[in-house]
Design a protein around this motif. Structure first.
Motif, PDB file in Angstrom:
ATOM      1  N   PHE A 161       0.821  -1.209   0.000  1.00 22.99           N
ATOM      2  CA  PHE A 161       0.000   0.000   0.000  1.00 22.99           C
ATOM      3  C   PHE A 161       0.859   1.266   0.000  1.00 22.99           C
ATOM      4  O   PHE A 161       0.456   2.297  -0.532  1.00 22.99           O
ATOM      5  CB  PHE A 161      -0.955   0.001   1.190  1.00 22.99           C
ATOM      6  CG  PHE A 161      -2.226  -0.768   0.936  1.00 22.99           C
ATOM      7  CD1 PHE A 161      -3.295  -0.178   0.277  1.00 22.99           C
ATOM      8  CD2 PHE A 161      -2.341  -2.087   1.334  1.00 22.99           C
ATOM      9  CE1 PHE A 161      -4.466  -0.881   0.025  1.00 22.99           C
ATOM     10  CE2 PHE A 161      -3.500  -2.807   1.097  1.00 22.99           C
ATOM     11  CZ  PHE A 161      -4.572  -2.209   0.431  1.00 22.99           C
ATOM     12  N   PHE A 162       2.034   1.182   0.585  1.00 20.82           N
ATOM     13  CA  PHE A 162       2.957   2.324   0.564  1.00 20.82           C
ATOM     14  C   PHE A 162       3.485   2.531  -0.858  1.00 20.82           C
ATOM     15  O   PHE A 162       3.650   3.672  -1.296  1.00 20.82           O
ATOM     16  CB  PHE A 162       4.113   2.089   1.548  1.00 20.82           C
ATOM     17  CG  PHE A 162       3.677   2.056   2.980  1.00 20.82           C
ATOM     18  CD1 PHE A 162       3.675   3.206   3.755  1.00 20.82           C
ATOM     19  CD2 PHE A 162       3.241   0.867   3.561  1.00 20.82           C
ATOM     20  CE1 PHE A 162       3.255   3.192   5.070  1.00 20.82           C
ATOM     21  CE2 PHE A 162       2.818   0.835   4.875  1.00 20.82           C
ATOM     22  CZ  PHE A 162       2.819   1.997   5.636  1.00 20.82           C
ATOM     23  N   VAL A 163       3.740   1.432  -1.542  1.00 19.84           N
ATOM     24  CA  VAL A 163       4.165   1.503  -2.941  1.00 19.84           C
ATOM     25  C   VAL A 163       3.059   2.122  -3.784  1.00 19.84           C
ATOM     26  O   VAL A 163       3.313   3.002  -4.617  1.00 19.84           O
ATOM     27  CB  VAL A 163       4.513   0.089  -3.476  1.00 19.84           C
ATOM     28  CG1 VAL A 163       4.781   0.148  -4.979  1.00 19.84           C
ATOM     29  CG2 VAL A 163       5.715  -0.471  -2.734  1.00 19.84           C
ATOM     30  N   MET A 164       1.825   1.679  -3.566  1.00 18.57           N
ATOM     31  CA  MET A 164       0.692   2.211  -4.327  1.00 18.57           C
ATOM     32  C   MET A 164       0.476   3.689  -4.041  1.00 18.57           C
ATOM     33  O   MET A 164       0.095   4.458  -4.925  1.00 18.57           O
ATOM     34  CB  MET A 164      -0.579   1.419  -4.002  1.00 18.57           C
ATOM     35  CG  MET A 164      -1.795   1.836  -4.812  1.00 18.57           C
ATOM     36  SD  MET A 164      -3.219   0.721  -4.627  1.00 18.57           S
ATOM     37  CE  MET A 164      -2.725  -0.608  -5.749  1.00 18.57           C
ATOM     38  N   ASN A 165       0.727   4.105  -2.817  1.00 14.63           N
ATOM     39  CA  ASN A 165       0.603   5.521  -2.479  1.00 14.63           C
ATOM     40  C   ASN A 165       1.611   6.361  -3.257  1.00 14.63           C
ATOM     41  O   ASN A 165       1.307   7.482  -3.676  1.00 14.63           O
ATOM     42  CB  ASN A 165       0.812   5.716  -0.979  1.00 14.63           C
ATOM     43  CG  ASN A 165       0.849   7.181  -0.583  1.00 14.63           C
ATOM     44  OD1 ASN A 165      -0.124   7.908  -0.725  1.00 14.63           O
ATOM     45  ND2 ASN A 165       1.999   7.630  -0.091  1.00 14.63           N
ATOM     46  N   ASP A 166       2.814   5.821  -3.443  1.00 19.60           N
ATOM     47  CA  ASP A 166       3.857   6.547  -4.179  1.00 19.60           C
ATOM     48  C   ASP A 166       3.582   6.585  -5.685  1.00 19.60           C
ATOM     49  O   ASP A 166       4.025   7.504  -6.375  1.00 19.60           O
ATOM     50  CB  ASP A 166       5.222   5.897  -3.926  1.00 19.60           C
ATOM     51  CG  ASP A 166       5.944   6.522  -2.745  1.00 19.60           C
ATOM     52  OD1 ASP A 166       5.425   7.499  -2.175  1.00 19.60           O
ATOM     53  OD2 ASP A 166       7.034   6.023  -2.385  1.00 19.60           O
ATOM     54  N   ASP A 167       2.918   5.574  -6.185  1.00 20.02           N
ATOM     55  CA  ASP A 167       2.604   5.497  -7.616  1.00 20.02           C
ATOM     56  C   ASP A 167       1.143   5.071  -7.755  1.00 20.02           C
ATOM     57  O   ASP A 167       0.837   3.882  -7.841  1.00 20.02           O
ATOM     58  CB  ASP A 167       3.525   4.486  -8.308  1.00 20.02           C
ATOM     59  CG  ASP A 167       3.258   4.389  -9.808  1.00 20.02           C
ATOM     60  OD1 ASP A 167       2.406   5.150 -10.315  1.00 20.02           O
ATOM     61  OD2 ASP A 167       3.903   3.548 -10.467  1.00 20.02           O
ATOM     62  N   VAL A 168       0.247   6.054  -7.779  1.00 20.04           N
ATOM     63  CA  VAL A 168      -1.189   5.762  -7.728  1.00 20.04           C
ATOM     64  C   VAL A 168      -1.701   5.068  -8.988  1.00 20.04           C
ATOM     65  O   VAL A 168      -2.808   4.521  -8.989  1.00 20.04           O
ATOM     66  CB  VAL A 168      -2.004   7.045  -7.474  1.00 20.04           C
ATOM     67  CG1 VAL A 168      -1.705   7.590  -6.099  1.00 20.04           C
ATOM     68  CG2 VAL A 168      -1.730   8.084  -8.554  1.00 20.04           C
ATOM     69  N   GLU A 169      -0.919   5.103 -10.062  1.00 18.34           N
ATOM     70  CA  GLU A 169      -1.355   4.445 -11.305  1.00 18.34           C
ATOM     71  C   GLU A 169      -0.906   2.989 -11.379  1.00 18.34           C
ATOM     72  O   GLU A 169      -1.234   2.291 -12.327  1.00 18.34           O
ATOM     73  CB  GLU A 169      -0.806   5.219 -12.516  1.00 18.34           C
ATOM     74  CG  GLU A 169      -1.271   6.670 -12.592  1.00 18.34           C
ATOM     75  CD  GLU A 169      -2.784   6.815 -12.677  1.00 18.34           C
ATOM     76  OE1 GLU A 169      -3.427   5.911 -13.252  1.00 18.34           O
ATOM     77  OE2 GLU A 169      -3.327   7.812 -12.170  1.00 18.34           O
ATOM     78  N   ILE A 170      -0.171   2.544 -10.380  1.00 16.63           N
ATOM     79  CA  ILE A 170       0.345   1.183 -10.391  1.00 16.63           C
ATOM     80  C   ILE A 170      -0.793   0.181 -10.158  1.00 16.63           C
ATOM     81  O   ILE A 170      -1.788   0.489  -9.490  1.00 16.63           O
ATOM     82  CB  ILE A 170       1.445   1.020  -9.310  1.00 16.63           C
ATOM     83  CG1 ILE A 170       2.310  -0.210  -9.575  1.00 16.63           C
ATOM     84  CG2 ILE A 170       0.824   0.933  -7.912  1.00 16.63           C
ATOM     85  CD1 ILE A 170       3.519  -0.314  -8.659  1.00 16.63           C
ATOM     86  N   SER A 171      -0.659  -1.006 -10.694  1.00 12.17           N
ATOM     87  CA  SER A 171      -1.666  -2.050 -10.476  1.00 12.17           C
ATOM     88  C   SER A 171      -1.414  -2.742  -9.140  1.00 12.17           C
ATOM     89  O   SER A 171      -0.316  -2.645  -8.569  1.00 12.17           O
ATOM     90  CB  SER A 171      -1.619  -3.079 -11.602  1.00 12.17           C
ATOM     91  OG  SER A 171      -0.416  -3.826 -11.539  1.00 12.17           O
ATOM     92  N   ALA A 172      -2.403  -3.444  -8.656  1.00 14.96           N
ATOM     93  CA  ALA A 172      -2.278  -4.143  -7.380  1.00 14.96           C
ATOM     94  C   ALA A 172      -1.156  -5.182  -7.431  1.00 14.96           C
ATOM     95  O   ALA A 172      -0.345  -5.278  -6.507  1.00 14.96           O
ATOM     96  CB  ALA A 172      -3.605  -4.808  -7.025  1.00 14.96           C
ATOM     97  N   THR A 173      -1.103  -5.937  -8.509  1.00 12.44           N
ATOM     98  CA  THR A 173      -0.084  -6.979  -8.620  1.00 12.44           C
ATOM     99  C   THR A 173       1.326  -6.396  -8.723  1.00 12.44           C
ATOM    100  O   THR A 173       2.279  -6.955  -8.176  1.00 12.44           O
ATOM    101  CB  THR A 173      -0.362  -7.887  -9.834  1.00 12.44           C
ATOM    102  OG1 THR A 173      -0.543  -7.071 -11.000  1.00 12.44           O
ATOM    103  CG2 THR A 173      -1.619  -8.720  -9.608  1.00 12.44           C
ATOM    104  N   SER A 174       1.458  -5.253  -9.403  1.00 19.02           N
ATOM    105  CA  SER A 174       2.775  -4.608  -9.511  1.00 19.02           C
ATOM    106  C   SER A 174       3.211  -4.050  -8.167  1.00 19.02           C
ATOM    107  O   SER A 174       4.403  -4.094  -7.818  1.00 19.02           O
ATOM    108  CB  SER A 174       2.729  -3.491 -10.553  1.00 19.02           C
ATOM    109  OG  SER A 174       2.496  -4.003 -11.843  1.00 19.02           O
ATOM    110  N   ALA A 175       2.251  -3.523  -7.398  1.00 21.18           N
ATOM    111  CA  ALA A 175       2.559  -3.010  -6.060  1.00 21.18           C
ATOM    112  C   ALA A 175       3.037  -4.148  -5.169  1.00 21.18           C
ATOM    113  O   ALA A 175       3.968  -3.979  -4.370  1.00 21.18           O
ATOM    114  CB  ALA A 175       1.331  -2.339  -5.454  1.00 21.18           C
ATOM    115  N   MET A 176       2.430  -5.306  -5.322  1.00 20.44           N
ATOM    116  CA  MET A 176       2.846  -6.473  -4.544  1.00 20.44           C
ATOM    117  C   MET A 176       4.252  -6.930  -4.947  1.00 20.44           C
ATOM    118  O   MET A 176       5.062  -7.293  -4.084  1.00 20.44           O
ATOM    119  CB  MET A 176       1.834  -7.603  -4.730  1.00 20.44           C
ATOM    120  CG  MET A 176       0.481  -7.309  -4.090  1.00 20.44           C
ATOM    121  SD  MET A 176      -0.794  -8.523  -4.512  1.00 20.44           S
ATOM    122  CE  MET A 176      -0.212  -9.962  -3.622  1.00 20.44           C
TER     123      MET A 176
END
Length: 236
Positions: A161-176
């Motif tokens: 979720f911290f990764v997704m916060n930094d890049d809001v266009e990222i997909s869930a699987t890429s954030a994982m």
């Protein structure tokens, strides 16, 4: 590999220093977060079940019986519709709470509206919900096999979720995937950090979730410090 050197005590101290002067809005944000994600209600139902099943005849727990007698009965049992409601909202609200906490950690101005960030765009809502769902399913499956694999999977994706916060266009699987990369060699240090909050979690349980209004932002802001150290530190 991303590396960090700060121990749990140092990360927690940094988080508390950042929270100074921000506690009022932080507690307000935490109350909203805990109410809309079911964390507060879960503490109440868990304690109700715990007292009734294990300590109903022990006098020291009579105070809880008195408190529970004031609650509507429907609040004290697991309600499938409420659980579904909270499950849908937990991912989006958690992303918002991470955004709020990261701003605190970065000494930026955090606002209540940050909590609702994932609701500003359908894609943000869907990806954050999907991310929460994937992590939950994988952690449960890992725990069902053996407890240790479930813990390892939870740690592997702890920063998604911290990764997704930094890049809001990222997909869930890429954030994982990014979280997995960040946590390589750092899972033990993060696990130790989580363990240091067990006492606070017990206090939250005993206070029927009230202490969670303080503990939740303290923990997530500390995690924000952990994440920032990895991102801003040296990569080997």
């Amino acid at each position: 590999m991303y590396t960090g050197t700060l121990v749990s005590g140092e990360l927690k101290e940094k988080a508390l220093n950042k929270l100074k002067g921000n506690w009022k809005i932080t507690i307000e944000a935490s109350i909203i977060f805990c109410l809309f994600t079911g964390i507060f209600l879960t503490n109440i139902t868990s304690m109700y079940s715990f007292v009734n099943n294990h300590f109903r005849y022990i006098g020291i727990f009579n105070i809880y019986k008195i408190i529970f007698s004031k609650f509507p009965k429907w609040l004290l049992v697991d309600n499938p519709l409420l659980l579904l409601f909270f499950m849908i909202l937990e991912g989006p609200f958690f992303l918002g709470f991470v955004k709020f906490s990261m701003k605190i950690a970065k000494k930026e101005k955090a606002e209540i509206k940050d909590l609702f960030f994932a609701f500003t765009k359908f894609r943000y809502f869907i990806e954050s919900f999907f991310l929460y769902l994937l992590i939950t399913i994988l952690s449960i499956l890992g725990t069902l096999l053996f407890i240790v694999p479930g813990i390892i999977l939870a740690l592997r994706y702890a920063l998604a979720f911290f990764v997704m916060n930094d890049d809001v266009e990222i997909s869930a699987t890429s954030a994982m995937s990014k979280s997995k990369e960040l946590m390589e060699g750092n899972k033990g240090r993060f696990f130790t950090l989580v363990i240091t909050f067990i006492g606070w979690d017990i206090l939250s349980f005993l206070t029927l979730g009230l202490a969670k209004f303080f503990v939740a932002p303290y923990f997530i802001t500390t995690c924000s410090e952990f994440y920032q150290e990895l991102i801003n530190g040296n990569r080997k």
